[in-house]
Structures are given as structure tokens and as C-alpha cells.
Motif scaffolding. Structure first.
Motif, PDB file in Angstrom:
ATOM      1  N   ASN A 131      -7.460  13.902  31.239  1.00  0.00           N
ATOM      2  CA  ASN A 131      -6.653  13.617  30.046  1.00  0.00           C
ATOM      3  C   ASN A 131      -7.096  12.331  29.372  1.00  0.00           C
ATOM      4  O   ASN A 131      -7.126  12.247  28.145  1.00  0.00           O
ATOM      5  CB  ASN A 131      -5.167  13.523  30.430  1.00  0.00           C
ATOM      6  CG  ASN A 131      -4.438  14.823  30.158  1.00  0.00           C
ATOM      7  OD1 ASN A 131      -4.677  15.488  29.163  1.00  0.00           O
ATOM      8  ND2 ASN A 131      -3.551  15.196  31.060  1.00  0.00           N
ATOM      9  N   THR A 132      -7.406  11.315  30.173  1.00  0.00           N
ATOM     10  CA  THR A 132      -7.804  10.032  29.604  1.00  0.00           C
ATOM     11  C   THR A 132      -9.099  10.165  28.812  1.00  0.00           C
ATOM     12  O   THR A 132      -9.231   9.639  27.702  1.00  0.00           O
ATOM     13  CB  THR A 132      -7.967   8.981  30.717  1.00  0.00           C
ATOM     14  OG1 THR A 132      -6.727   8.854  31.411  1.00  0.00           O
ATOM     15  CG2 THR A 132      -8.358   7.632  30.133  1.00  0.00           C
ATOM     16  N   ARG A 133     -10.082  10.866  29.360  1.00  0.00           N
ATOM     17  CA  ARG A 133     -11.354  11.055  28.655  1.00  0.00           C
ATOM     18  C   ARG A 133     -11.152  11.877  27.375  1.00  0.00           C
ATOM     19  O   ARG A 133     -11.733  11.559  26.331  1.00  0.00           O
ATOM     20  CB  ARG A 133     -12.369  11.745  29.574  1.00  0.00           C
ATOM     21  CG  ARG A 133     -13.015  10.802  30.579  1.00  0.00           C
ATOM     22  CD  ARG A 133     -13.975  11.581  31.476  1.00  0.00           C
ATOM     23  NE  ARG A 133     -14.648  10.636  32.379  1.00  0.00           N
ATOM     24  CZ  ARG A 133     -15.865  10.179  32.194  1.00  0.00           C
ATOM     25  NH1 ARG A 133     -16.555  10.551  31.124  1.00  0.00           N
ATOM     26  NH2 ARG A 133     -16.421   9.340  33.049  1.00  0.00           N
ATOM     27  N   LEU A 134     -10.362  12.940  27.481  1.00  0.00           N
ATOM     28  CA  LEU A 134     -10.122  13.770  26.303  1.00  0.00           C
ATOM     29  C   LEU A 134      -9.421  12.969  25.220  1.00  0.00           C
ATOM     30  O   LEU A 134      -9.783  13.044  24.033  1.00  0.00           O
ATOM     31  CB  LEU A 134      -9.286  14.999  26.691  1.00  0.00           C
ATOM     32  CG  LEU A 134      -8.886  15.922  25.535  1.00  0.00           C
ATOM     33  CD1 LEU A 134     -10.115  16.486  24.835  1.00  0.00           C
ATOM     34  CD2 LEU A 134      -7.983  17.043  26.052  1.00  0.00           C
ATOM     35  N   PHE A 135      -8.425  12.191  25.614  1.00  0.00           N
ATOM     36  CA  PHE A 135      -7.681  11.382  24.637  1.00  0.00           C
ATOM     37  C   PHE A 135      -8.612  10.371  23.968  1.00  0.00           C
ATOM     38  O   PHE A 135      -8.596  10.205  22.748  1.00  0.00           O
ATOM     39  CB  PHE A 135      -6.533  10.658  25.349  1.00  0.00           C
ATOM     40  CG  PHE A 135      -5.688   9.818  24.438  1.00  0.00           C
ATOM     41  CD1 PHE A 135      -4.708  10.393  23.652  1.00  0.00           C
ATOM     42  CD2 PHE A 135      -5.854   8.441  24.374  1.00  0.00           C
ATOM     43  CE1 PHE A 135      -3.920   9.625  22.815  1.00  0.00           C
ATOM     44  CE2 PHE A 135      -5.077   7.663  23.544  1.00  0.00           C
ATOM     45  CZ  PHE A 135      -4.106   8.265  22.756  1.00  0.00           C
TER      46      PHE A 135
END
Length: 288
Positions: A236-240
Motif C-alpha cells: 500500500n505504501t509503495r502504491l500510494f
């Protein structure tokens, strides 16, 4: 146990239960500000990673709970506790702590003001906890799909960040150096949302030497590869982060579907991926 310690434990439990009523998960702390319960695996010759799956107490922030019965059990197991910690990053608040330290010899408050001027954000009225050393803890909330990491001095000298897996010493806690207290005028307000520009500063992209730089390739292919390289716990962090960069570069709308497809390949569901991208769009001032 001395009478004063019994009183401190009773008060700490009362404060912890009050915090839990507001949806804040808590653990008992000792006078050293460390978790009061030691790991049950401390004597194991080769302990396997355990975040409480064994069912015993002593896993630090992973013991944190909002359940009054469990909190009472935690404090009963640690009758020497004189404070409590509030776990960050957990629902419903997804708490982020901005720790403005005074022990480093730097003016951390001035450093935060300089960051705010440089990146055009304002800290909204929020909960402020005063530390015995003269520092301050600012409580902010983050989006549910974003994982804010802990850091020490990365944002600026004297500024530490408490995010997922970290905790803040709760107001009313007594330590070897004094008592933590809520700043006047902030005890009856809830933690405010973290300003978008500040949140972006708290989310540096994870770095490994195997990654293709996000800027590489045309039409955002570097950002897509950045998401594809995500491991569990950072998806999620990378996608965000990638979606924020895409919207800031003006290619957000055209990159939504490729980013969603990349996220699906890492194990996220389409609903999770689109919610994270929509949050990035809102954060950067765009319509999802």
C-alpha cells in the motif's frame, strides 16, 4: 511496592481505560517509558518472530488493545507499571506522533515551522502532550490505507516520527523524569488529520538496490515497476507513493489502470488498490 507506585499504577490504568474509550489502543509502560511486560521469548535460544500469536503478554505494542478487560489483565500482569503507551497506526485513528524533542540541543519547533513554510502546510489545532523534558508530542491522524514508518531525526534534527509499530507515552503517565500531561486547551479535542504536504514528507519511498528508479522509463513505467517490486507489508505504501508522484507529474489519470494492475500482481485487491490511488489523488488536490 511503595504507596506512590500503587497510586501511579492506579492512575495509569484509569488514564489508559479513558484513552481506550476514545478508540486508542494501549499497553502498560514502566517508569523507563518501555513496555512494562518483558518478552515471553527472551530466554528462548533461537526465538522465532512472534507478534503475540503465542497468546502470552509481553510483545510490546502488539499487546495494545482497546478492550477494557484485556487492558486490566495487562496492568494486572504488570503491577509496577506507572504509565501507558498509545499504539500508533491502528484504526480508527491511524495515529501519527510528531515528537518535538529538546534533548538534542536543536530547536525542533523552529525546524517544524521552517518545514511548514517551505512545504506550505499548517499544523491544525490538535492534541498536544507535554513531556517532562520540555518537549511536545503532536497527535495527527493518517489515511487508513497509508503506513507511516517510524523515524528519528530524518524529517529534521530533533523531530522523531511515531508511526506503525510505534507508540506514544500517554498523558498522565509517570516516568523517572516526571509526568506527561496534555497541553492546556487540547485535552478535549481529537487528533487532527495530518496535512497532505506533511504526510508526503513522512512517506519516503522504500529503497533497495534492486529497484528501477521511479523516474525511469516513459509514461510512468518506472512508477509501475516501483509498485511491482513491492513486498508484503509495503504494498500500500509503495502504491500510494507512486500514485502521488503520478498525479503530481500530471499523468495520474492515465496511470490509474496500470498502477491497479501492478498492485493486483503484488497481492492487493482491486478495491484496495483503487481506494489507495483515490486517496493519493485527493492528497495531491486532484479528483479521483
Amino acid at each position: 511496592m511503595a504507596t506512590t507506585d500503587r497510586q501511579a499504577t492506579t492512575l495509569a490504568l484509569a488514564h489508559a481505560l479513558s484513552a481506550a474509550e476514545r478508540g486508542l489502543a494501549v499497553i502498560p509502560l514502566s517508569r523507563t517509558k518501555l513496555p512494562a511486560l518483558r518478552s515471553p521469548h527472551r530466554d528462548d535460544p533461537d526465538p522465532a518472530p512472534c507478534h503475540g500469536e503465542c497468546g502470552r503478554f509481553g510483545h510490546g505494542v502488539y499487546d495494545a488493545s482497546t478492550d477494557p478487560a484485556r487492558i486490566r489483565e495487562l496492568f494486572a500482569a504488570a503491577p509496577w507499571a506507572t504509565g501507558y503507551g498509545i499504539a500508533c497506526g491502528l484504526p480508527p485513528h491511524h495515529l501519527i506522533g510528531i515528537d518535538l524533542d529538546t534533548k538534542s540541543g536543536t530547536d525542533s519547533s523552529a525546524a517544524l515551522r521552517e518545514l511548514a513554510l517551505r512545504h506550505l502546510f499548517t499544523i491544525p489545532p490538535t492534541v498536544v502532550v507535554l513531556t517532562p523534558s520540555g518537549g511536545r508530542h503532536l497527535w495527527l491522524t493518517g489515511p487508513p490505507e497509508v503506513v507511516v514508518p517510524n523515524s528519528a531525526g530524518r524529517l529534521a534534527p530533533g523531530i522523531d516520527i511515531r508511526g506503525a509499530g510505534g507508540y506514544l507515552v500517554g498523558p498522565g503517565s509517570r516516568t523517572d523524569h516526571g509526568v506527561y500531561s496534555t497541553a492546556p486547551g487540547t485535552s478535549h479535542i481529537g487528533p487532527a488529520p495530518c496535512p497532505r504536504a506533511l504526510l508526503r514528507l513522512l512517506l519516503p519511498p522504500p529503497r533497495t538496490h534492486h529497484l528501477t528508479p521511479p523516474s525511469a522509463g516513459g509514461h510512468g513505467q518506472g512508477l509501475v515497476q516501483f509498485v511491482l517490486a513491492a513486498h508484503e507489508g509495503q504494498r500500500n505504501t509503495r502504491l500510494f507513493w507512486a500514485a502521488c508522484r503520478a498525479y503530481e507529474d500530471g499523468i495520474g489519470p492515465t496511470l490509474v489502470d496500470p498502477l491497479v494492475e501492478a498492485a493486483l500482481n503484488t497481492g492487493l485487491t482491486e478495491r484496495e488498490a483503487r481506494a489507495t490511488i483515490a486517496s493519493a489523488a485527493r492528497l495531491t488536490g486532484h479528483r479521483p
